[in-house]
Enzyme design. Sequence first.
Site, short mmCIF file in Angstrom:
data_model
loop_
_atom_site.label_atom_id
_atom_site.label_comp_id
_atom_site.label_asym_id
_atom_site.label_seq_id
_atom_site.Cartn_x
_atom_site.Cartn_y
_atom_site.Cartn_z
CE1 TYR A 73 31.27 58.46 56.73
CE2 TYR A 73 33.43 58.49 56.96
CZ TYR A 73 32.21 58.43 56.05
OH TYR A 73 32.27 58.33 54.96
CG ASP B 39 51.87 70.49 33.96
OD1 ASP B 39 52.85 71.06 33.66
OD2 ASP B 39 50.81 70.75 34.91
#
Lengths: 356, 589
Positions: free
Chosen positions: A90, A241
């Site tokens: 920015y 997982d």
Amino acid sequence: MNEKLERIVNEIYEELNGGRIPKVELKSRNKGNIIFDPRTSVWRYGEETVKRYASRASSAKSILKMLYIIDFIDEMEKGSKTSTLREMYYISEGWKLGKFESQDESDMMVEDLEVMTTLLREEMRLRPEESGASVIGNITLTEINRKGEKKKINCRDDVGDAGYTIPYNVEKEKIEFVSEDVDFVLAIETGGMFDRLVENRFDERMRSLLVHTKGQPSRSTKRFLNRLNKELGLPVVVFTDGDPWSFRIFASIAYGAIKTAHISDILATPTSEFIGITASDILRYDLPTDKLNERDVEALHAELEDPRFNVPFWKGEIETMLKIGKKAEQQALAKYGLDFVTDSYLPEKLSEIGIL
Amino acid sequence: MKSFEPTRKEVSISEFFDKNRQMLGFDSPQKALFMAVKEAVDNSLDACSDMGILPEITVRVSEEGKDIFKVYVEDNGPGIPRNEVEESFGKMLYGSRFFEERQTRGQQGLGISAAILYAQKTTGVPAEIVTKTEGDITAYRFVLEIDVKRNSPNTLSVEPVIWDVKSGLKITITLKGRYTTGRQSIEEYLRETALANPHSTFHIHLPDKDIEIARSVEDPPPIPISVKPHPHGIDLGDLISIVRESSEKPLETILEQRFSRVTKQVAKSIVEKSGLSGKDVKKMSRDDFDRLLKVIRETEFMEPRKDCLSPIGSDALFRSAIATFKDYHPAYFSQPVTRGPFVYSGHPFLIEAIAIYGGDLPKEEPIKVLRFANRFPLLYQQGSCAITRAISSINWNQYGFSQPVKDQLPVGPLILAVHVASTKVPFTSEAKEAIAQVDEIMDALDTALKAVARQIKTMKRKEAHKNQVEEKFSLIEQILPEIAAKSSKILGKEVPDIRPVISKVMNVVAFREINGELWVENFTGRQQSFRVLLRGEKEFSQDVKDLKPFQKMKLNFQREAVISSEVYVDLPEPILLGAYSLPKVFENE
């Protein structure tokens, strides 16, 4: 001003001053120049370099942008400030021709500077958005807080149930290990499983340090694991997982990523072990599953081509998963009760890989 | 029109209107409002053009109630004499046809009366007309309606009013309608009308916005000349009417006097060949007329006069296009192309076309086509219009545009504005919304459009060049100086002289177009002599001798030539920027 950064600016200045076309030279960040080093089991840059000459407008612009970043870092140093990568993006709005088109571009350029200087972005006072991992276990460390004080923290006794959150900068100047009384580190993908292990006091019962990676681990998390492994000699075990995307979490902890090939040495932990959920676990424990979707299948096929998975263990697991066409979550282990994971699954698996 | 003519006296005007709403353009509330504005504005422009007045027209559309709109149009035209007001606004009842050929906006003598009648039928509010002619001391305000029983206009009141202008006309119509924006809107119609009438100024007040359009040229177009019809442009009905109107004269005389390009001798021979010598005109049968027409069609005449056409004009069209489309920041405006006058079926016509390319125009949509007939825009029936068909039948791939479907409009950031001017524009229907595909007109459109397309192709090539040039100049004029400034600031050192680096980076003779001027700058580090050739529709050349390193000069080419041509130079390719290389034609002395 940082010497390595100053050297870059000085070279550009001297070329201009001597009537030569300025250039910057860095390791080529092309895929072709990023090699999997089988000796150390991490991604590394090859020998290929690229030169960006200011005779082309696009290269000249990128040189200019680099100067703006260096100037910005210099200003931060003078004001003892740091900034996030996003803040810098920015701030670049005001950099006229040096303005970035996107944050991807500015992030990439910071990586370029890392490649060129071998400095870490943290050392250039730039940090990522994401917060680091949560840690629970009997280890004591010191952190320099924003008041500049050295704060001593025991990651089991001085923290709440959410654990100690590691900061974006985990280098020695910020964090030092004082003492530890654990046998291994368990890196856990999901928050649900982390909380389960905390509640079941797995850290105390199994003398382990629990680290929640929050999905794909951030740089600082990987660096933290790397230091625990290298400096304290703790084995790192990864628990995720059972799907192709989680396999990649393991690969990134163990072998590093293409994007960070220039700092694989300090990010990757090649001796890490994957504990599960494996495709074999799905069969062995008869776990509740979901069907693989098209993207999962594509990802598994891509992994068969990936040099990081080019070992019999992974080849076997990936092929098994393709054959059964199923995946399972960590929490699927709850099928057998809340204590199953801590009483049966983990002890069994940890013994198999010789940690217990 | 033909269908109602024989029985018009018996049918009530109200009934006629209801049956022909569509033909008259009042078939939906949206179109009715549009038509009311269009008819009034067309009248104003025609009135001004008859007198060579620079039009200044105010249009105000205001919503008076739910679906009720007041349309107010004011002009600075000649006004209408008091005793002609009724006739002028009730023209549809008289329906007299003037047998003369002249380029007009193509009034049917119905338009404004139809709007008044439509208003009256939908709101019951009579029309208000204020007129002042040059000779009048005061203006006169008429309140006027159409008596549908007597099929005639009916003045409700007349009163003198003060209006401090030389002459002019104001008309107010209150009607039921619907106001819309976007395609086929009043705004689009007025903007396009302004484009085709660059000598006009418009003050526009619409329910949602005010628009000011100032005239972009200060000379009124020449006043259109009336000419007698050319014998090849006549149909049987016209022939019968013309002959019957002067039935006291012998046929030869009628032919000679009422048509152009018919000499006494030719007239005589036509009558003889038709076997009508000495025939009493009053007793001519349908067969007699058929034979007469056949002979006329077989006879060769001189082509019709062509000076009765009123083109927009190249210069005016160019300025007008710039004024109209500047908000899109187009990369290029083509030079306008004129083809003709040519003749079809005894009617002279000409084509004018201009292309507007690039800038903020949409890149992924079909190109925009602006169609004009005798200076008025055609907004409806685009697909069946000769102009659209002619554009679609060109292979646009050849000109660098994609044309996803053959024989359809190409896709790209392009506007094509095409004007067909004729004493008789062949429309596909009485609604005058599309031009018929007449062979001669199609051929002329094809050559005009291709000439414009060639320019666009040149422009696109130039654009590629231009980007390359601009990039290099941005490098040496902005980026490198900033690198020098920034690096010296960081190090706290003096800003270095970067001219040697610039010379190394460039090492070319650079040609750069700045606002229609062509500049050349020598970055090669040694003196250069060369010839510059501009190649476009025409060729221009200039020799440059001994241009020193870092010397910059403006070349003496006309703006138009610079904009529409590509630059060729007899220097080798590697040391040229913004120009193509030519074989050496000019040796250093």
